[in-house]
Structures are given as C-alpha cells and as structure tokens.
Design an enzyme around this catalytic site. Sequence first.
Site, PDB file in Angstrom:
ATOM      1  CE1 TYR A 142      -3.705   2.487   0.534  1.00 50.61           C
ATOM      2  CE2 TYR A 142      -2.474   3.269   2.441  1.00 50.61           C
ATOM      3  CZ  TYR A 142      -3.505   3.424   1.541  1.00 50.61           C
ATOM      4  OH  TYR A 142      -4.337   4.517   1.641  1.00 50.61           O
ATOM      5  CG  ASP A 237       5.666   3.832   1.026  1.00 56.17           C
ATOM      6  OD1 ASP A 237       5.916   4.500   2.057  1.00 56.17           O
ATOM      7  OD2 ASP A 237       4.517   3.655   0.587  1.00 56.17           O
ATOM      8  CE  LYS A 265       0.713   4.974   8.358  1.00 58.99           C
ATOM      9  NZ  LYS A 265       0.754   4.163   7.177  1.00 58.99           N
TER      10      LYS A 265
END
Length: 419
Positions: A142, A237, A265
């Site tokens: 994702y 990522d 995050k």
Amino acid sequence: MTKSEELFERAQELMPGGVNSPVRAFKSVGRNPFFVDSAKGAYIYDVDGNKYIDYVCSWGPGILGHAHPKVIETVKKVCEKGLTFGAPTEKEVVLAELIKKCVPSMEMMRLVSSGTEAVMSAVRVARGFTGRDKIIKFVGCYHGHSDGLLMKAGSGLLTGSIPNSAGVPKDYAKYTLLAEYNNEESVKQLMEQYGEDVACIVIEPVAANMGVVLPKKGFLEFLRDITTKYGALLIFDEVITGFRLSLGGAQEYYGIKPDLSTFGKIVGGGMPLAVYGGRKDIMSCVAPVGSVYQAGTLSGNPVAVSAGIETLKILMENKQIYSEIDKQTAKIENAYNSIGLQTQRVGSLMSVFFTDTKISNYNDVMTCDTTKFADYFNYMLKNGIYVAPSQFESMFVSMAHTDDIIDKTVDVIKRYKNN
Ligand SMILES: *Cc1c(COP(=O)(O)O)cnc(C)c1O
C-alpha cells in the site's frame, strides 16, 4: 445505547460508513467502532469510559506512546506563535537536517502532509527525472490512495475486499505494472519486457499493509541491482518502517540505499506530516528549481514540524528504544507461537496470521481465515486489548508498553482458545 453507538449513528448519516478512513469502521470484525475520548502512553480511552491497551498506536505514528509530555509541551508552545504562515520557518530546516542525519540517503527532501502525497510525489519525480511513464509496484503493498498506486493495494483495500478501487481510469493500469513480493522472477520478467520504460520500482521494504511480510534474504539487494541495470529508480516507501525499525529506517536495517524514499507516520509525531526525498540530482527536478510540480498550502506546517522534531530528538537521544521495543514485541510473538499461531516480525512490527500456509507474499496472506481473525479481535477487545481490526495490518508496540502491560497482553493471548 452507549455513547459510541449514538455517535456512530450520527456519523453514518454524515460520513461514508461513519468514518474518515475505511478500516476505522470495524466492518471486517463484525462490530461497530468505539469513539475515542483520549489516549495516554500505551492506553486509549473511549467515550464510554472503557480503557484499552493500544497496539494500533494510530496505525504507526505512536512509537513514543500517546501524548508524550515533551511532544505535547512543544506543540502547545508552538501553537501560541501561530498555526500556519505559508512561508518558510527555521523549524523546517531543523527537521530536514535531523532527517538527513538519521537517513543519509535523504540528501534533499520535501515536506508534505500525508504519506499518500509523499509517495504520489516521489513517483512523479521519478517519472520526471527518467522521462519514463511506467512504474512497478508489488501486489499487497500500500502506498496511499493516489490513482496510480491503488492497483492490488493492501491496507483497507484488502480488508474491504476491494482489489482495485472504482473511480480510477482503466488506462492507468497501463502504467502500473504489478509484481509479486519476494518473487524475483516476476520482477525480471517485467523488466525484460518493459525495462526501458520503467521509471521506478516502488516498494515497502518490509511489507506492512498486507499484514507484516518480511523481505526474503537478497530480495531488496536484487531490486537495487535490477533498477540500476535498467536505469530505473528504486523508491523505498518507508512511511511505516521509517524511524520504526531503526533511526535510519529499513534502508539502514537492511543496508540498502534507495534513490528516493518516503516517510510519514512517526516522522510527524502524530501530526499530519510526511516527507519524500533522496538523491540531490533527482530532487533538483522539483519546482521551483526543476520542472516537476508539487506544492502544498500547509506543507511544512510549523505545529506538525515541531511535533516531528521533538519526536525524532527523543528517538535520537534514546537509541536503546529500538532494542527495548524489539524485546517487548518478541515476548508477544512468543505468546502467539505458544498457542500455535504463525507470526511475522521485524523489530516492533508484527502480524499474527490465521493460516497454516507459510507467509511470504499476497497469495499466502489470502489464505488467512478472516472469520477466525474477527473472533480473536473481539476476544482481545473484550479483554481490554485493542489490536488493528483487520487481519491485514501490523501490530505496533511503543516505548510506553512497559513490562506490566506486555505481561498482561501475553497472559490474555495465552488464554485464547485458538481452534
Ligand atoms: C500509511 C501508509 C501510506 C499512506 O500514508 P497516509 O498518511 O495514510 O496517506 C503510504 N505508504 C505506506 C507504506 C503506509 O503504511
């Protein structure tokens, strides 16, 4: 009716599924969500006065635990000076310097407001730099919800059984080539056929959005080599793995230097902030220096940036955090294994899988029994422990998960009747 139930009814009238991000709706675990009142340390409190040990930690940012006093204090102070200026501040420079110090491959970077934005922008830069249109991504990874990255994506799309989002033009599929995680042959074949048109390979160096799936030994090295061979860029990522596996992220942990990386995050310390960057020659393509356009009204927001700075400083001053949370997570892993459940773990990233198939990619993950997962989720919640309401997410352990809290968790897991 509980306060959460009442709020959920009102919310469903106003927001799709009553939530602002799909997995929060708890649909796949067959119950309604609780609404949060507050969180402190390893605990999260709902509006009905229930208290849970939290292993979601806002899906990754909370490595220090909730509401760390130093971060809160800094944010309060910074707020007094104004919330947004749309002009540069010293803090942005300080944060970028800290990031570069922790992650040396980040020679030049841009601050943005979400992981989605970071990866979308990194891919655009890769295309602008190479002059190529195609990208390779891995099934089950994702990278946020931008159009070109939603094909066979993990996270909420897996949880909601949505292989490909509606609303993405079919033609986009032409540009997004799909490879299988941990399968070198699948990458080789795509590169042999399309290599000269491939701008980048984008990957979660540890896949954490189909549940945690570790890269096989040599797989990341292989990607480094094959991208170099074909003149394509390698994008890590690290929105989840960054500052989670180590201060230098997965790239330090596995010793691989990508061309571009994305962070989110943890780097925002709980505020909306993310980063993309990497090689200076590549990042020099970005406007106003180069011709790849990317901008943001709230990019580098002073409040978000200060939460990020404070969080990184605490991590840099307490490097033992990483070995400590690794040890705590291992205790939980042992508990799962002792009742016959399979786990995948690296550091404080871990998933438990309800399948006998050995996990190494998306197809393996799809053999999981999500009904069993839902039963386990509800058992944990009933016993005061909040894990991600999906088989396809990671468990996050923070610095605030003390021995007592871990022991209690281990005890609850060991009493689970897994059959
Ligand atoms: C969470 C996540 C994103 C998206 O970040 P948002 O801030 O939710 O947009 C991108 N990539 C990975 C690996 C993620 O885990």
